[in-house]
Design a protein around this motif. Structure first.
Motif, PDB file in Angstrom:
ATOM      1  N   PRO A   1       9.894   6.714  -0.796  1.00 51.56           N
ATOM      2  CA  PRO A   1      10.342   6.973   0.517  1.00 51.56           C
ATOM      3  C   PRO A   1      11.458   7.955   0.959  1.00 51.56           C
ATOM      4  O   PRO A   1      11.217   8.471   2.002  1.00 51.56           O
ATOM      5  CB  PRO A   1      10.542   5.379   1.066  1.00 51.56           C
ATOM      6  N   TRP A   2      12.020   8.533   0.148  1.00 48.60           N
ATOM      7  CA  TRP A   2      13.185   9.254  -0.014  1.00 48.60           C
ATOM      8  C   TRP A   2      12.786  10.548  -0.610  1.00 48.60           C
ATOM      9  O   TRP A   2      13.685  11.425  -0.945  1.00 48.60           O
ATOM     10  CB  TRP A   2      14.646   8.816  -0.552  1.00 48.60           C
ATOM     11  N   ALA A   3      11.408  11.045  -0.717  1.00 50.58           N
ATOM     12  CA  ALA A   3      11.110  12.329  -1.453  1.00 50.58           C
ATOM     13  C   ALA A   3      10.479  13.366  -0.354  1.00 50.58           C
ATOM     14  O   ALA A   3      10.290  14.500  -0.720  1.00 50.58           O
ATOM     15  CB  ALA A   3      10.529  11.985  -2.656  1.00 50.58           C
ATOM     16  N   GLY A   4       9.925  12.629   0.654  1.00 53.48           N
ATOM     17  CA  GLY A   4       9.149  13.584   1.475  1.00 53.48           C
ATOM     18  C   GLY A   4       9.798  14.394   2.495  1.00 53.48           C
ATOM     19  O   GLY A   4      10.909  14.840   2.418  1.00 53.48           O
ATOM     20  N   ARG A   5       9.214  14.772   3.712  1.00 52.41           N
ATOM     21  CA  ARG A   5       9.761  15.466   4.880  1.00 52.41           C
ATOM     22  C   ARG A   5      10.950  14.938   5.363  1.00 52.41           C
ATOM     23  O   ARG A   5      11.045  13.673   5.677  1.00 52.41           O
ATOM     24  CB  ARG A   5       8.675  15.528   5.862  1.00 52.41           C
ATOM     25  N   ALA A   6      11.995  15.811   5.476  1.00 50.37           N
ATOM     26  CA  ALA A   6      13.253  15.454   5.830  1.00 50.37           C
ATOM     27  C   ALA A   6      13.060  14.841   7.588  1.00 50.37           C
ATOM     28  O   ALA A   6      13.865  13.959   7.801  1.00 50.37           O
ATOM     29  CB  ALA A   6      14.197  16.390   5.899  1.00 50.37           C
ATOM     30  N   ASP A   7      12.266  15.448   8.196  1.00 49.69           N
ATOM     31  CA  ASP A   7      12.123  14.980   9.599  1.00 49.69           C
ATOM     32  C   ASP A   7      11.084  13.533   9.671  1.00 49.69           C
ATOM     33  O   ASP A   7      10.968  13.246  10.735  1.00 49.69           O
ATOM     34  CB  ASP A   7      11.812  15.949  10.676  1.00 49.69           C
ATOM     35  N   LEU A   8      10.838  12.908   8.757  1.00 49.91           N
ATOM     36  CA  LEU A   8      10.231  11.747   8.544  1.00 49.91           C
ATOM     37  C   LEU A   8      10.979  10.823   7.717  1.00 49.91           C
ATOM     38  O   LEU A   8      10.670   9.724   7.129  1.00 49.91           O
ATOM     39  CB  LEU A   8       8.824  11.627   7.937  1.00 49.91           C
TER      40      LEU A   8
ATOM     41  N   LEU B   1       0.939  -1.123   0.000  1.00 52.02           N
ATOM     42  CA  LEU B   1      -0.146  -0.047   0.155  1.00 52.02           C
ATOM     43  C   LEU B   1       0.824   1.334  -0.106  1.00 52.02           C
ATOM     44  O   LEU B   1       1.646   1.276   0.932  1.00 52.02           O
ATOM     45  CB  LEU B   1      -0.879   0.127   1.272  1.00 52.02           C
ATOM     46  N   ALA B   2       0.916   1.886  -1.019  1.00 47.12           N
ATOM     47  CA  ALA B   2       1.567   3.160  -1.196  1.00 47.12           C
ATOM     48  C   ALA B   2       0.626   4.319  -1.044  1.00 47.12           C
ATOM     49  O   ALA B   2      -0.427   4.580  -1.738  1.00 47.12           O
ATOM     50  CB  ALA B   2       2.359   3.489  -2.588  1.00 47.12           C
ATOM     51  N   MET B   3       0.875   5.384   0.070  1.00 53.00           N
ATOM     52  CA  MET B   3      -0.023   6.529   0.026  1.00 53.00           C
ATOM     53  C   MET B   3       0.958   7.624  -0.054  1.00 53.00           C
ATOM     54  O   MET B   3       1.736   8.054   0.481  1.00 53.00           O
ATOM     55  CB  MET B   3      -0.614   6.376   1.423  1.00 53.00           C
ATOM     56  N   LYS B   4       0.306   8.616  -1.031  1.00 56.14           N
ATOM     57  CA  LYS B   4       0.837  10.166  -1.235  1.00 56.14           C
ATOM     58  C   LYS B   4      -0.051  11.077  -0.512  1.00 56.14           C
ATOM     59  O   LYS B   4      -1.219  11.023  -1.085  1.00 56.14           O
ATOM     60  CB  LYS B   4       1.036  10.345  -2.667  1.00 56.14           C
ATOM     61  N   VAL B   5       0.543  11.677   0.264  1.00 58.24           N
ATOM     62  CA  VAL B   5      -0.118  12.657   1.122  1.00 58.24           C
ATOM     63  C   VAL B   5       0.016  14.073   0.391  1.00 58.24           C
ATOM     64  O   VAL B   5       1.170  14.424   0.192  1.00 58.24           O
ATOM     65  CB  VAL B   5       0.425  12.776   2.359  1.00 58.24           C
ATOM     66  N   PHE B   6      -1.118  14.857  -0.097  1.00 56.64           N
ATOM     67  CA  PHE B   6      -1.005  16.315  -0.742  1.00 56.64           C
ATOM     68  C   PHE B   6      -0.919  17.435   0.273  1.00 56.64           C
ATOM     69  O   PHE B   6      -1.360  17.291   1.645  1.00 56.64           O
ATOM     70  CB  PHE B   6      -2.099  16.450  -1.640  1.00 56.64           C
ATOM     71  N   GLY B   7      -0.223  18.499  -0.024  1.00 53.58           N
ATOM     72  CA  GLY B   7      -0.278  19.716   0.653  1.00 53.58           C
ATOM     73  C   GLY B   7       0.385  19.744   1.997  1.00 53.58           C
ATOM     74  O   GLY B   7       0.062  20.218   3.178  1.00 53.58           O
ATOM     75  N   VAL B   8       1.729  18.999   2.047  1.00 54.42           N
ATOM     76  CA  VAL B   8       2.505  18.736   3.286  1.00 54.42           C
ATOM     77  C   VAL B   8       3.459  19.755   3.411  1.00 54.42           C
ATOM     78  O   VAL B   8       4.290  20.090   2.514  1.00 54.42           O
ATOM     79  CB  VAL B   8       3.085  17.320   3.083  1.00 54.42           C
ATOM     80  N   PRO B   9       3.448  20.371   4.372  1.00 56.62           N
ATOM     81  CA  PRO B   9       4.448  21.571   4.507  1.00 56.62           C
ATOM     82  C   PRO B   9       5.809  21.026   5.023  1.00 56.62           C
ATOM     83  O   PRO B   9       5.948  19.662   5.343  1.00 56.62           O
ATOM     84  CB  PRO B   9       3.760  22.467   5.631  1.00 56.62           C
ATOM     85  N   GLY B  10       6.635  21.827   5.283  1.00 59.43           N
ATOM     86  CA  GLY B  10       7.920  21.373   5.688  1.00 59.43           C
ATOM     87  C   GLY B  10       9.047  21.225   4.874  1.00 59.43           C
ATOM     88  O   GLY B  10       8.735  20.859   3.644  1.00 59.43           O
TER      89      GLY B  10
ATOM     90  N   THR C   1       5.180  18.949  -2.709  1.00 58.59           N
ATOM     91  CA  THR C   1       4.463  19.490  -1.464  1.00 58.59           C
ATOM     92  C   THR C   1       3.910  18.161  -1.072  1.00 58.59           C
ATOM     93  O   THR C   1       2.862  18.229  -0.373  1.00 58.59           O
ATOM     94  CB  THR C   1       3.429  20.590  -1.816  1.00 58.59           C
ATOM     95  N   THR C   2       4.451  17.160  -1.500  1.00 57.53           N
ATOM     96  CA  THR C   2       3.726  15.657  -1.226  1.00 57.53           C
ATOM     97  C   THR C   2       4.536  14.795  -0.154  1.00 57.53           C
ATOM     98  O   THR C   2       5.764  15.235  -0.074  1.00 57.53           O
ATOM     99  CB  THR C   2       3.473  14.731  -2.178  1.00 57.53           C
ATOM    100  N   HIS C   3       4.079  13.780   0.699  1.00 52.99           N
ATOM    101  CA  HIS C   3       4.838  12.930   1.280  1.00 52.99           C
ATOM    102  C   HIS C   3       4.499  11.520   1.049  1.00 52.99           C
ATOM    103  O   HIS C   3       3.165  11.366   1.087  1.00 52.99           O
ATOM    104  CB  HIS C   3       5.020  13.230   2.883  1.00 52.99           C
ATOM    105  N   ASP C   4       5.321  10.697   0.691  1.00 51.35           N
ATOM    106  CA  ASP C   4       4.907   9.366   0.569  1.00 51.35           C
ATOM    107  C   ASP C   4       5.197   8.386   1.782  1.00 51.35           C
ATOM    108  O   ASP C   4       6.371   8.383   2.077  1.00 51.35           O
ATOM    109  CB  ASP C   4       5.689   8.691  -0.723  1.00 51.35           C
ATOM    110  N   PHE C   5       4.080   7.784   2.114  1.00 50.99           N
ATOM    111  CA  PHE C   5       4.107   6.401   3.150  1.00 50.99           C
ATOM    112  C   PHE C   5       4.050   5.225   2.379  1.00 50.99           C
ATOM    113  O   PHE C   5       3.072   5.021   1.836  1.00 50.99           O
ATOM    114  CB  PHE C   5       3.387   6.687   4.040  1.00 50.99           C
ATOM    115  N   LEU C   6       5.083   4.289   2.435  1.00 51.27           N
ATOM    116  CA  LEU C   6       5.140   2.886   1.927  1.00 51.27           C
ATOM    117  C   LEU C   6       4.873   1.767   2.993  1.00 51.27           C
ATOM    118  O   LEU C   6       5.659   1.835   3.935  1.00 51.27           O
ATOM    119  CB  LEU C   6       6.040   2.580   0.855  1.00 51.27           C
TER     120      LEU C   6
END
Ligand code: HEM
Length: 350
Positions: A303-310, A104-113, A122-127
């Motif tokens: 998994p390496w494209a979203g927020r640095a603190d995650l 299950l790969a989930m792309k979250v939109f409108g993510v700040p940071g 402006t996205t973060h992916d959780f896999l």
């Protein structure tokens, strides 16, 4: 009260010959993908080749989280549109009646940071996969197994014999023994460790309706059709909504909850999964031709494209920093599709 391990850059430990092993793994994955390409003359993902459904939903952060959970994206109130691609894990197009890990790969939109990719996204992916651990563990084991997969790419029986001869055969065949059930009945896990603001976690998605939990009772059998997973998903979402709790498991002991070995299940009695957000999936059609083509040929998750603190942790994740880019570049090149990172949920077709 448990002492939560605080994130620091020196928690990770480089593995012996890590860079060479990473190069080998990425090349071996690409070789098996080129073989898949030759059989269907259409480029697929190196892994998770068979998309089973593509849905839209909303991720809502839980109110008033305690400080150790109120971190990063989950630090305050938030309601984010998401898209989710459900898939079957191997690089080959398997019959759904064959047990295998489901992703299950989930792309979250409108993510700040601040983001790792530095490309303005402006996205973060959780896999996630539907098993709490990853038997491939770290780059040494992964390289060995991927070399066998590449060698026996056209010979499943030869591959099974070679894996059966290994000392860790029981572990390496774990995905073949996962319950083969409805995609909305599974729990899904990050399997590996991630930074979570000031802390370190594994994360997971857990079905949160009784109707979904009941789906886990029915296993796929030989009388079901080869595309049963997509069929069941379409039937379910034609009439009903679905939901998952997004939970994190904080690392409390670096020795028994290692970052550098993703085959170790972190003890849930020592540190339970705790809910930080809720995922809502309304009724919809998850397999229209437009959605299928968009999710298979245009979209990528990383998994390496979203927020640095995650950010991902451990060698099994460091190899992913190269592997996802290589796979996506090959897929887009061979299918003559431009890579495009969507900025808004409205770009996703119905
Ligand atoms: C650690 C736990 C892991 C999880 C939970 C996971 C999960 C996933 C999921 C859900 C997808 C499908 C993405 C999509 O729908 O586009 C995916 C794709 C992929 N995974 Fe993983 N994965 C893991 C580890 C790895 C490792 C260690 C590697 C390789 C070194 C790897 C390589 C890939 C590649 C190459 C793709 C295809 C990317 C593309 O072409 O867009 N994964 N993974």
């Amino acid at each position: 009260m448990n002492a939560y391990v605080r994130f620091s850059e020196d928690l990770e430990v480089e593995q012996p010959d890590e860079d060479a092993k990473i190069r080998d793994i990425v090349e071996l994955l690409a070789a098996t993908n080129r073989a898949t390409f030759e059989s269907v003359r259409h480029a697929k993902r190196d892994t998770h080749a068979k998309g089973q459904g593509f849905v839209k939903g909303t991720l809502t952060v839980v109110d008033d989280l305690p400080p150790e959970l109120a971190q990063s994206l989950f630090a305050g109130p938030g309601r984010y549109p998401v898209v989710i691609r459900l898939a079957t894990e191997p690089g080959a197009m398997l019959d759904d009646r064959q047990p295998a890990a489901r992703g299950l790969a989930m792309k979250v939109f409108g993510v700040p940071g601040d983001k790792m990719a530095g490309d303005g996204r402006t996205t973060h992916d959780f896999l996630f996969n539907n098993c709490p651990i990853l038997p491939l563990a770290e780059v040494t084991t992964y390289r060995e197994i991927q070399a066998l997969r590449a060698h026996y790419v056209d010979d499943p029986d030869g591959l099974a014999d070679a894996i059966a001869a290994r000392d860790d055969a029981e572990l390496q065949t774990l995905f073949e023994r996962l319950p083969n059930i409805h995609l909305l009945g599974n729990a899904y896990y990050s399997q590996s460790a991630f930074r979570y603001g000031d802390y370190v976690v594994k994360y997971g998605l857990f079905p949160n309706t009784d109707a979904q939990r009941a789906l886990a009772e029915r296993e796929i059998d030989a009388d079901d059709p080869p595309g049963v997973l997509t069929e069941w998903l379409r039937d379910y979402l034609a009439a009903a909504e679905a939901g998952f709790d997004f939970r994190v498991q904080l690392q409390t002991d670096p020795r028994t909850m290692p970052i550098e070995d993703a085959s170790v299940d972190w003890d849930q009695r020592a540190s339970p999964y705790r809910t930080v957000a809720r995922l809502h999936i309304p009724a919809q059609d998850p397999f229209t031709p437009e959605r299928r083509v968009y999710s298979e040929d245009i979209l990528s998750f990383d998994p390496w494209a979203g927020r640095a603190d995650l950010r991902p942790l451990g060698s099994i994740n460091r190899v992913r920093a190269k592997a996802y880019r290589a796979s996506s570049t090959f897929r887009h090149r061979m299918n003559a599709r431009a890579e495009h990172e969507p900025e808004h949920i409205d770009e996703i077709p119905d």
